[in-house]
Scaffold this motif. Structure first.
Motif, short mmCIF file in Angstrom:
data_model
loop_
_atom_site.label_atom_id
_atom_site.label_comp_id
_atom_site.label_asym_id
_atom_site.label_seq_id
_atom_site.Cartn_x
_atom_site.Cartn_y
_atom_site.Cartn_z
N TYR A 94 1.40 -1.86 7.82
CA TYR A 94 0.41 -2.45 6.92
C TYR A 94 -0.68 -1.44 6.52
CZ TYR A 94 2.46 -7.08 7.63
OH TYR A 94 3.31 -8.16 7.66
N HIS B 25 -1.70 -0.59 2.67
CA HIS B 25 -3.06 -0.73 2.13
C HIS B 25 -3.59 0.60 1.61
CE1 HIS B 25 -4.19 -4.95 2.91
NE2 HIS B 25 -3.29 -4.88 3.89
N GLN C 199 -0.83 -9.93 0.86
CA GLN C 199 0.00 -9.21 1.82
C GLN C 199 1.19 -10.07 2.22
OE1 GLN C 199 -1.85 -6.91 5.14
NE2 GLN C 199 -0.70 -8.29 6.48
N VAL D 8 2.07 -5.04 -0.16
CA VAL D 8 0.67 -5.36 -0.42
C VAL D 8 0.45 -5.23 -1.92
CG1 VAL D 8 -1.71 -4.57 -0.15
CG2 VAL D 8 -0.22 -4.74 1.85
#
Length: 721
Positions: free
Chosen positions: A295, A299, A331, A435
């Motif tokens: 993640y 991002h 997300q 994302v």
């Protein structure tokens, strides 16, 4: 049609791939071995086979060769309907075979009916035309005086009749028409009428053969373990302990030392032997990967360079000049497929040939990998295609066939491998995590002046079919529900920042672009409507006003769901509108949330315009099943990693919606249309997350931008209020 739309119709998941080889399909028990295997008896007269889809023998046996694989979606029934409609036979008169590699289409992307709509009807019409001509010539009459029904040609003025089999030999000598006349929609006998699935009886009786059911004389059964960390290799094992288990006959290791297989006389022996093997692994370079790693990387992709496909106007300038702007970040997680039938494959490698029995959505790739691993030419590979117990894109992969061949070539008997449920989930190829950041320029009334949308995540096609990646590096599957929507904007900019997740292999799912894009776009449109203080159906209607089919399904679902009527006490409604996989759908969910971690789905209403409906019952079933499949993923599912290892392993940690959690009621209306058919298999799944998230937002008063909806992040109220 945009380039993205054209790609969806003709690209990677709809292409016809060339090559040789033989595919034998045992679809269900038949009266003769010939029907069961697709082989012709040597002394039988040559059949009438005008194209790759139809074979009629003089004994009036009618066989239809189907270009797609049945994995629960009902395509064997719908494909037969298309051919039988124009050929002029009843469904009960036909036998079925799966097409061989090289002529079989890839089954996926909701493409089957879209790609088959014309070819299968034309095949039936061409065959009917020459059969009628053969009968008319024998009678010395004009073909226009003859009629066809139930596989019988009738000369009405004289009352004479001939079966298709009677004229099969004569018809095989006639040239086929290049553009055979097709029936008008008003004359359809089968298309558009509800039909029972042709495979229902054998499945209810337990006679249908799935890959996991295959029994070959002399076969042994193995179960496998691959390194739980992608890229790792074998460090050690206790072969003697495994061989000491009663019924274990062999311990096998791949040449790459990335997987082991314990072979037994039966599965339980192999399973116990694998437990006794005590495998140890060198985890390799991905041993430190965890969910946060993935993640964080996604991002980070929200800033910096990106690919910009097909921009419309100058969205950045328009946003800067707008009365106001509004942004949101969404997300979405890695997702497993978890089909009810775990991964399996059976192979028998011999010096003179190789047989493979498996369920696959890509028959040619399964055949080709067998050729590569064994060193045998493709014509020596016989692929036996079986029913698939849930595909969802998982069987678009073929690494399990490759793995089976690596083990099977080490033994002299047929070897069947069956992955445990734990192996199936922890070594899946996953729907990617993404994302997204979306920014809208807004006028004084809160209406959209421009949209900028950045997608950060993998390009699945880059691995699966590299030539389909654009020269700029863009995966056009990401255009579904982003570039290609029911809505119109004066300016629009889509950006793609490619980030390949470390430590996992990503793949197709039951919708990738559509399920991913719709959650973001429909959630964002809902937020904009709420911010503007405008009814959410009305807000969408204004954005879609240039698209009458979209407006029609939206207005109809609002009427059917009672959108303008008060919501029952304690309940809330959410709405979503979509154009994906060639079909339009609008949906409304009515829910109740007695607690933040409890969602009761009282009713889902859906209105679908998928063009000409082939089998209405099957379309409705696909929408119902797709919604439930999608609700499971939307509410509960996320693949997480710790030290490179997937943490979810079975249905106790990979939650599937239970019967008491399913919607109390699902109402599906099919719009009457004469447009060419769109796809339907992934349409319901794509709608599930956005329509449910919008209803939950209405119920709880805060937005759900992160999936799964009942994740700790949302329950801890990290969702934006």
């Amino acid at each position: 049609m945009t380039r993205a739309e054209k790609n969806l119709h003709t690209g990677r998941r709809g292409i016809l791939l060339g090559g040789g080889g033989l595919l034998l399909a045992t679809l269900w028990p038949a009266a003769s071995s010939r029907a069961a295997t697709g082989m012709l008896v040597e002394d039988a007269p040559a059949p009438f086979a005008p194209n790759t889809y139809i074979r009629i023998t003089p004994d009036n046996r009618i066989t239809l060769i189907l270009p797609n694989i049945e994995m629960g979606q009902g395509i064997y029934t719908s494909s037969v309907m298309l051919i039988a409609e124009e050929l002029g036979v009843d469904l009960a008169q036909v036998e079925m075979e799966a097409a061989p590699p090289g002529s079989a289409e890839i089954t996926g992307g909701s493409m089957s009916i879209m790609t088959e709509w014309m070819p299968l009807r034309q095949a039936g019409a061409a065959a009917r035309t020459v059969l009628v001509q053969a009968a008319a010539t024998r009678w010395g009459v004009g073909p226009e005086s003859c009629a066809v029904g139930s596989g019988i040609i009738t000369h009405a003025p004289s009352g004479r009749t001939l079966t298709f089999g009677d004229v099969a030999v004569d018809a095989s000598k006639l040239p086929l028409p290049k553009e055979p006349p097709l029936k008008a929609a008003t004359d359809y006998r089968l298309i558009g009428k509800p039909q029972h699935r042709l495979d229902s009886a054998v499945k209810v009786e337990g006679a249908a053969v799935f890959g996991i059911d295959v029994r070959v004389p002399g076969q042994k059964i193995g179960t496998v373990a691959a390194c739980p960390v992608v890229g790792g290799t074998l460090r050690g094992l206790n072969r003697d302990a495994a061989m000491a288990v009663r019924g274990v006959v062999a311990v096998l290791v791949t040449d790459a030392k990335d997987a082991v297989c314990v072979v037994g006389e039966h599965y339980w022996a192999a399973r116990k032997g694998l437990q006794a093997l005590r495998v140890e692994w060198n985890v390799g370079p991905n041993g430190d990967v965890n969910t946060r790693t993935i993640y964080d990387q996604l991002h980070e992709g929200l800033k910096g360079p990106a690919i910009v496909p097909s921009p419309k106007g100058d969205a950045e300038s328009a946003i800067a000049k707008s009365h106001a702007s509004y942004s949101a970040i969404y997300q979405q997680p890695l997702l497993a497929h978890a089909p009810m039938e775990p991964i399996n494959c059976t192979a028998h490698v011999r010096p003179d040939g190789c047989d493979v029995w498996t369920g696959t959505q890509v028959a040619d790739r399964a055949r080709d990998t067998a050729s590569e691993i064994t060193g045998l030419p493709k014509e020596k590979i016989t692929l036996h295609s079986q029913y698939i117990g849930g595909g969802f894109g998982r069987r678009l992969e073929h690494e399990y066939v490759t793995q089976c061949l690596h083990f099977a070539k080490q033994v002299n008997y047929p070897l069947k491998i069956v992955w445990s449920r734990e192996e199936d989930i922890t070594r899946d190829r996953y729907r990617p995590a993404y994302v997204d950041e979306v920014t809208a320029g807004l006028n004084e009334k809160g209406r959209v002046t421009a949209i900028k949308h950045r997608v950060v995540g993998p390009a699945v096609v880059a691995r699966w079919d590299p030539p389909e990646l654009t020269k700029e590096g863009y995966d056009e599957d990401l255009s579904v529900a982003t570039l290609v929507t029911p809505y119109s904007y004066d300016a629009y900019r889509l950006e793609f920042a490619r980030r390949e997740a470390p430590g996992v292999i990503t793949a197709w799912w039951r919708g990738v672009g559509g399920t991913r894009g719709l959650f973001v776009v429909e959630g964002f449109i809902d937020e904009l409507a709420e911010r503007a203080g405008v009814d959410k159906v009305a807000y969408r209607r204004e954005l879609a006003k240039a698209n009458p089919r979209a407006v029609a399904v939206l207005d109809q679902v609002a009427k059917d769901a009672g959108w303008d009527t008060p919501v029952p006490n304690g309940r809330a409604r959410g709405v979503a509108l979509q154009f994906a996989f060639g079909s339009y759908m609008a949906s409304i969910a009515e829910i109740e949330m007695p607690a933040p971690d409890t969602v009761l789905i009282h009713r889902v209403t859906a209105v679908v315009d998928c063009g000409q409906v082939v089998n209405p019952d099957q379309v409705i079933s696909q929408i119902e099943g797709g919604l439930i499949f999608g609700f499971s993923a939307a509410l509960y599912n996320e693949i997480t990693l710790e030290n490179g290892r997937v943490q979810e392993s079975n249905f106790n940690t990979w939650r599937v919606m239970r019967m008491n959690e399913a919607p109390r009621r699902i109402d599906v209306r099919l719009m009457d249309s004469r447009e060419d058919p769109g796809g339907i298999g992934e349409v319901g799944t794509a709608a599930a997350a956005p329509v449910l998230a919008n209803a939950m937002a209405a119920a709880q008063g805060h937005r759900y931008r992160t999936l799964p909806l009942l994740s700790p992040r949302n329950l801890e109220k990290e969702a934006v209020r």
